[in-house]
Design a protein around this motif. Structure first.
Motif, short mmCIF file in Angstrom:
data_model
loop_
_atom_site.label_atom_id
_atom_site.label_comp_id
_atom_site.label_asym_id
_atom_site.label_seq_id
_atom_site.Cartn_x
_atom_site.Cartn_y
_atom_site.Cartn_z
N PRO B 322 0.82 -1.21 0.00
CA PRO B 322 0.00 0.00 0.00
C PRO B 322 0.85 1.26 0.00
O PRO B 322 2.06 1.22 0.23
N ASP B 323 0.18 2.40 -0.24
CA ASP B 323 0.78 3.74 -0.13
C ASP B 323 1.93 3.99 -1.08
O ASP B 323 2.74 4.89 -0.84
N LYS B 344 -2.16 6.90 -5.06
CA LYS B 344 -1.40 5.96 -4.24
C LYS B 344 -2.17 4.65 -4.17
O LYS B 344 -3.41 4.65 -4.19
N THR B 345 -1.43 3.56 -4.02
CA THR B 345 -2.11 2.28 -3.83
C THR B 345 -2.80 2.28 -2.48
O THR B 345 -2.29 2.85 -1.51
N ASP B 346 -3.96 1.63 -2.43
CA ASP B 346 -4.71 1.60 -1.16
C ASP B 346 -4.18 0.48 -0.28
O ASP B 346 -3.16 -0.14 -0.57
N TRP B 347 -4.90 0.21 0.78
CA TRP B 347 -4.39 -0.75 1.77
C TRP B 347 -4.31 -2.16 1.19
O TRP B 347 -3.61 -3.01 1.71
N ARG B 348 -5.00 -2.39 0.04
CA ARG B 348 -4.90 -3.71 -0.58
C ARG B 348 -3.82 -3.71 -1.66
O ARG B 348 -3.67 -4.68 -2.39
#
Lengths: 827, 508
Positions: B322-323, B344-348
């Motif tokens: 993530p992030d 940004k990439t999420d928590w997945r």
């Protein structure tokens, strides 16, 4: 510097005085051997000197009061010398004091004198016979005093006479004293005639102190004058409603003049009693009409007018019984009602009042907060701590929104669904499945163990689109709302329990805390939501008022907005931070010089806690030392930024780039504490070469709607750092530019199964925020609330003012002259 | 006016000519292989360029009465449009999907199993696809008088599914919409002839027969390239490489799409296209090649849709990342221009990549200051894609720590300089007491030795535990910079020098 200018001015005046005279009888003695005797006038042309001086300095002549000049004597020459007047250094004659009069006719030979200021080192001489008059300095001063008296400038006259009386060898002490008395009397008399009773009283009292028996023929005694002044002065106060000031004056009167002022005292006591009783009749009418608000307003004013009036206190007690109203003073009206808003004090206050939440925070413990599920209970059902059951009590308790099991299950799903408006990332990350177990129970399973999953469910029962969202399901609901006043009443869905009073709560918005404090002291208010720190010690001295700290401190910080290059620069942000003298602001400006426990400079976004609230300090990293104030370093770093920018532009090929020191715009909620702090910070930044523009936000607004700011002052209250860290640094948090290292630390929180790990990772958040200055931490403040002692069960160690509102009770007060103890109830 | 149908076949494409040629090859081939080999190669070359596509199109629907009624019209309409578009480069055979395929195609499980080997095997082994190059599946769903269509190609040679083209249609234009989708879904094939670093030359299949007759300015008929044909590859289209490996017996052993690698066309010469490679990894088309390796390039035509990108770590745990910051550039974007920040990439570890005007997006993945990967992508080609890259956690943490240390270093340098300057002024003013206080103050500000000790401790702490070698290199690099800066700047003001100066001043 002042003394140099004074010296120049004095010198010029002296020089100008010399220029004005056509001829001079001054003889300059170069040395004794060259002394010449003369029977007539001798002139030395000083005009050239004086003219030269005047031309060179272009100074206009000003009349300086004699007492502000260096002591001098004045010579007046005869007609043959054009009646020339010359100021000289005080004459030194053997056997003659500095204040003794000198009659030139009784003198022979000549007078030797100096004028050191204008002609240093030179000795002058003139024949005594050429002098008509010699005025000593003390005479001149006296003359000036007399002039001022004639001109009715009594202040100047008194000041001059006082100066004269201080001259150790002044002649005519008696006369001076007499003149001073006259001065005071005339001053008092004039002010009395003009209706300036305060000033008149000051003058007469000063005279009374010196001369109690002073009298002017046909004008009445001094005491009569004083009494008249006080009478009128008190009348002014009473008519303006300033009863406390009036009573204070009466008390002083009694103390100073004893029974000499009985008549005045009695008059006013009677007058105030009459007013009080008149007002009490209004109160009676209001009570008959069922108008509790008017009844309260009037009876409180009566008590304020006449606290010793038994009837008013009795009436107040009756009214409180019949109309149990509690008046609460606040300085921020609530635009929203949301206990999750860490930056919005008012929203949290009202959120606890009118809403209920799926999980509700009770208090901090050594293992995070204690939460309850008001609809029933929540408990883990496996050993790993991955499965939890939420069980709804049947029937649903009255104090819980009427929600069905499947609706609650849907709600929990909604919070975890990415496309939903209610999507809450920490919950979505954590929960794996949510299922209905039976008609009363829901079971949710976590992806990994969590130390406090309940903390993530401090959520409204209903989603935004649900009509029921706007209903008040809390113990209280709004009854009416005006700009400056909101009334809350018990929500009728909750049946009244035995022993509970559930008073009506009237919130009044004040422009500043000082007004609210005064209103509390006057009795207009019963409770103040937030006391200005500088007023805490004052309120604590009042025997009728209790002051207590809230359990959770608030942390104040500046949040940068990365809209410009300079706000993205580490050097520039550090410069701004170093420039702020935080110790000065917290100790002097905010707490007004008092030492208040819990007020301290911090180095990160989390509270450090106090002795009482150290359970909250699990996120604070004590290894990160607060940045010390250094104005010089701030200057250097700010300049360093400019240099770096210049170099960057040169490297990009810009010829001779000119980079100015950037200006910063500081936006802030316009409470008085914050406004005072921001003004100070702006000054300190200016000293570091950085201009700051202050942008106070409209009342109730805490974050600007636009992007036209560089720094935002935020006061943040984190009751659960584990969760509130996301509200600050998360995707939709307050901080706009979150460094990847902080995101990393927050991610690690998710995989922390033990409090030790939680604490470690939060301390990392603290550390990284200090490394990259995502925020500029300022200080921690422990807010205080205050209430009158006839309000009970407000509570101690509370998180929010209305935390125990269901138990609140307002009672009457003790009658005057009876025991000062109010009835013994649990505070 | 009735359209004339000029001859569309190349003069070379005459069945009898092929027969003669084949006989000649066989005859002369028996004489000597030296003479025959070039001819075989030429024949094979010629065959590739002139080999039209055999395309089987299956129509699948729920068999509603309305669609039953429309089916024939759809088939005829699509066939006619296919012929009109290009009668020579492809041969389209459109039928209703045979049972049980019809029901299988429209079931929900079909999309879920799309990439499974079993499904692919079933498709290949279906009798109806035996001689085909491509199978195009057309699914029609009726929706209150309107129709949702979904068209997707399966290349039988490379076993690659193309992008799904989804459109809505009405009764009146259903056939046209389906044909248009087929045209978009169709993936022309090229053969990779030559690879030199990033430059790749490919030869386009059926390019030789992709022609139509046109009147020139003089009214003369001439053959021109049929740029409107689905088999034609436009200059702005993208190719996706696929490598086929055969065993010694000539059977297909392995097929692998070279994911995260695309070819964009630079120019063309005759049947060849000169391309440049955009790849995530180095030399994606390198490696040994021989008679048993066939490298092809499929022309992919992505619909205007987004793709969900998922990033995971390339270690054993394969955890989501993530992030991570995702930036995008066009391959032709000049070096000085800023990249577009997508998010940004999420928590997945996921992020949605939308399409833009460029056929290919070059994504740059950043973690803090470090660039982790360069990912070429064609949004819309797939609904979701996943790729792995280094787990950067330790380095990222170290980045934050070293940033703080650097700021602290700069503060200490400034402090020491300030003190030294004030010391100098104090000596000039003969204020020895003040100077002495400043020497004391200086001793409280860390000097180079103290600071280096601190750096050492921090470095040891950061390098402890299990840590990837590349991360170690990064972290060591950060500390090297810090140590150099410490030596260079923090030593400029020495405590001993000030002490000596003070003593000297006292003696005077």
């Amino acid at each position: 510097m002042k003394s140099i200018w004074m010296a120049l001015l004095i010198g010029f005046v002296t020089a100008c005085t010399v220029v004005a005279f056509p001829s001079s009888v001054l003889a300059q003695q170069e040395d004794a051997a060259q002394e010449q005797e003369s029977e007539g006038s001798q002139t030395i042309d000083l005009e050239a000197d004086a003219k030269e001086f005047a031309n060179a300095n272009d100074v206009k002549e000003v009349e300086i009061p004699v007492i502000d000049r260096e002591p001098f004597d004045r010579l007046t020459f005869d007609a043959s010398n054009d009646n020339w007047v010359l100021d000289i250094d005080p004459i030194e004659l053997e056997g003659v004091s500095r204040t003794a009069s000198i009659d030139p006719k009784n003198r022979s030979d000549r007078l030797l004198f100096t004028m050191e200021l204008d002609y240093p080192g030179r000795l002058w001489a003139c024949p005594w016979s050429s002098l008509v008059k010699v005025e000593r300095y003390s005479d001149l001063v006296l003359g000036e005093a007399e002039k001022a008296m004639v001109a009715k400038d009594y202040a100047t006259a008194f000041r001059t006479l006082l100066f004269l009386s201080d001259l150790s060898d002044a002649r005519g002490a008696g006369k001076i004293k007499q003149m001073m008395d006259e001065c005071l009397y005339e001053d008092g008399h004039e002010n009395l005639e003009a209706g300036n009773y305060g000033e008149a009283l000051t003058a007469f009292e000063a005279l009374y102190e010196r001369q109690p028996r002073y009298k002017v023929r046909g004008a009445g005694s001094l005491l009569e004058k004083i009494t008249t002044c006080i009478n009128e002065f008190i009348r002014e106060k009473v008519e303006a409603g300033e009863y406390a000031a009036a009573r204070s004056l009466l008390a002083t009167l009694r103390l100073e003049y004893g029974n000499k002022v009985d008549e005045v005292m009695q008059f006013w006591e009677l007058d105030m009693k009459k007013r009080a009783l008149t007002r009490l009749r209004e109160v009676g009418k209001a009570v008959q009409a069922g108008d509790g608000m008017s009844a309260h307003k009037n009876v409180r004013e009566v008590i304020y007018v006449m606290p010793s009036l038994v009837e008013s206190v009795k009436k107040f007690n009756e009214i409180v019984k019949q109309f149990p109203f509690v008046f609460v003073g606040v300085t921020q009206s609530a635009i929203s009602r949301d206990v999750r808003r860490i930056e919005d004090w008012a929203a949290r206050r009202v959120g606890y009042l009118v809403d209920r939440w799926i999980m509700e925070f009770q208090k901090p413990t050594d293992q995070g907060g204690k939460y309850i599920f008001p609809g029933g209970r929540i408990q883990p059902i496996d050993e790993l701590g991955l499965k939890f059951r939420i069980q709804l009590t049947q029937p649903i308790p009255d104090d819980v929104p009427p929600i069905l099991t499947y609706e609650l299950e849907n709600r929990l799903h909604e919070l975890a669904t990415i496309d939903s408006d209610e999507y809450y990332i920490p919950w979505a990350r954590l929960v794996e499945t949510i299922e209905i177990e039976d008609e009363r129970s829901i079971v949710f399973t976590l992806r990994y163990p969590h130390v406090l999953p309940e903390s993530l469910l401090v959520m409204p029962w209903f989603s935004k689109g649900d009509d029921r969202k706007e209903e008040a399901f809390g113990f209280y609901k709004p009854r009416s709302r005006k700009a400056e006043e909101v009334i809350y009443e018990r929500n009728e869905r909750f049946p009244k329990k035995d022993g509970q009073q559930n008073p009506l709560v009237i919130e009044r918005v004040y422009g500043n805390s000082a007004e609210a404090t005064d209103a509390l002291i006057r009795g207009e208010l019963d409770v103040v939501d937030r006391v200005y720190p500088g007023d805490i010690s004052r309120l604590k001295k009042d025997p009728m008022i209790t002051v207590r700290p809230y359990l959770i401190p608030s942390v104040h910080m500046l949040i940068p907005n990365p809209r410009n290059d300079h706000m993205k620069s580490d050097s520039f942000r550090r410069a701004l931070h170093f420039a702020i003298n935080r110790d000065l602001i917290i100790n002097e400006i905010i707490s007004g010089g008092s030492q208040i426990e819990g007020f301290k400079v911090v180095s990160g976004p989390f509270p450090e806690g106090t002795d009482v609230s150290n359970d909250l300090a699990y996120a604070y990293n004590r290894d990160v030392i607060p940045r010390e104030h250094s104005a010089l370093l701030a200057l250097v770093l700010a300049q360093q930024y400019v240099t770096q920018e210049t170099n960057r532009l040169e490297n990009e090929g810009v010829p001779n780039p000119e980079v100015e020191m950037p200006k910063v715009v500081l936006a802030f909620p316009s409470t008085e504490t914050i406004t005072a702090a921001c003004k100070n910070m702006a000054q300190q930044w200016r000293a570091a070469g950085v201009e700051a523009e202050l942008r106070p936000l409209p009342s109730g607004q805490l974050v600007p709607d636009d992007d036209e700011w560089d720094l935002l002052y935020a006061e943040v209250q984190m009751q659960e750092p584990l969760v509130d860290a996301y509200r600050l640094f998360g995707r939709n948090g307050l901080v706009k530019l979150v460094d990847p290292t902080i995101e990393q630390a927050l991610r690690n929180l998710d995989s922390s199964f033990k409090w030790r790990d939680i604490s470690r990772n939060l301390r990392r958040v603290h550390q990284q925020s200090a490394n990259n200055l995502s925020i500029l931490p300022l200080w921690q403040i422990v807010d205080h609330y205050a209430y009158r002692k006839n309000v009970f069960n407000v509570g101690k160690d509370i998180v929010s003012l209305y935390q125990n509102l269901d138990e609140w009770r307002i009672d009457g007060v003790a009658l005057p002259n009876e025991s000062n103890e109010v009835s013994k109830k649990r505070p | 006016m009735q359209a004339e149908f000029p001859p569309t076949r190349s003069p070379l494409f005459r069945p009898w000519l092929w027969l003669v040629t084949t006989l000649c090859v066989c005859f002369f081939g028996s004489v000597g292989h030296v003479t025959a080999a070039p001819q075989e190669a030429e024949t094979a070359e010629a065959a590739w360029e002139y080999r039209p596509y055999n395309v089987v199109v299956w129509l699948a629907h729920e068999n509603s009465w309305r669609l039953q009624g429309l089916e024939e019209g759809i088939i005829e309409g699509v066939a006619a449009q296919a012929m009109l578009a290009d009668p020579s480069s492809w041969k389209l055979e459109i039928t209703r999907a045979p049972n049980p395929w019809n029901w299988r195609l429209i079931s929900e499980n079909f999309d879920r199993d799309l990439y499974s080997d079993d499904l692919q095997a079933d498709v290949i082994n279906a009798g109806e696809t035996q001689n085909a190059d491509k199978l195009i599946i057309v699914k029609i769903t009726e929706n209150l008088g309107e129709y949702d269509t979904s068209v997707q190609e399966f290349d039988l040679h490379t076993k690659i599914w193309g992008a799904k083209v989804i459109r809505e249609a009405e009764t009146a234009n259903l056939a046209s919409v389906i044909f248009d989708s087929i045209r978009t879904a169709f993936m022309p094939i090229t053969r990779i002839e030559n690879v030199l670093d990033k430059d790749v030359r490919v030869r386009v299949r059926a390019i030789g027969v992709c022609e139509i007759a046109e009147r020139d300015a003089n009214g003369e008929w001439k053959m021109v390239k049929n740029t409107g044909s689905p088999a034609w590859i436009n200059d702005d289209e993208i190719l996706m490489p696929v490598v086929l490996r055969k065993d010694r017996r000539g059977n297909l052993d392995n097929i692998s799409a070279v994911f995260w690698t695309f070819l964009s066309i630079v120019d063309r010469s005759g049947p060849n296209l000169n391309c440049v490679t955009h790849a995530m990894r180095r030399a994606p088309l390198g490696g040994r090649t021989g008679g048993r390796t066939e490298r092809l390039g499929l022309c992919v035509r992505a619909p205007d849709r987004e793709t969900k990108l998922r990033l995971i770590s390339n270690d054993k745990q394969q955890v989501p990342l993530p992030d991570l910051e995702i930036f995008s550039r066009n391959p032709d974007t000049p070096a000085g221009e800023d990249s577009e920040f997508i998010g940004k990439t999420d928590w997945r570890g996921e992020i949605v990549i939308p399409p833009n005007d460029d056929p290919i997006r070059i994504l740059f993945v950043k973690s803090g200051r470090r660039g982790l990967a360069r990912v070429p992508m064609v949004p819309g080609l797939y609904d979701s894609q996943e790729t792995s890259m280094p787990n950067d956690e330790k380095r990222l943490y170290a980045e934050g720590i070293t940033r703080g240390l650097f700021n602290e270093l700069m503060d200490n340098v400034a402090r020491r300089q300030l003190i030294a300057e004030r010391f100098r002024i104090a000596l000039e003013n003969n204020n020895l007491e003040k100077a002495s206080d400043l020497v004391q103050e200086l001793s409280e500000v860390p000097d180079a030795n103290n600071f280096k000790r601190r750096l050492n401790l921090e470095k040891q702490d950061l390098l402890s535990g299990d840590i990837d070698k590349r991360e170690v290199d990064y972290i060591k690099g950060y500390f090297l910079q810090l140590e150099t800066a410490t030596s260079d700047f923090l030593n400029n003001v020495k405590n001993t020098q000030l002490t000596r100066d003070l003593q000297g001043a006292r003696k005077k």
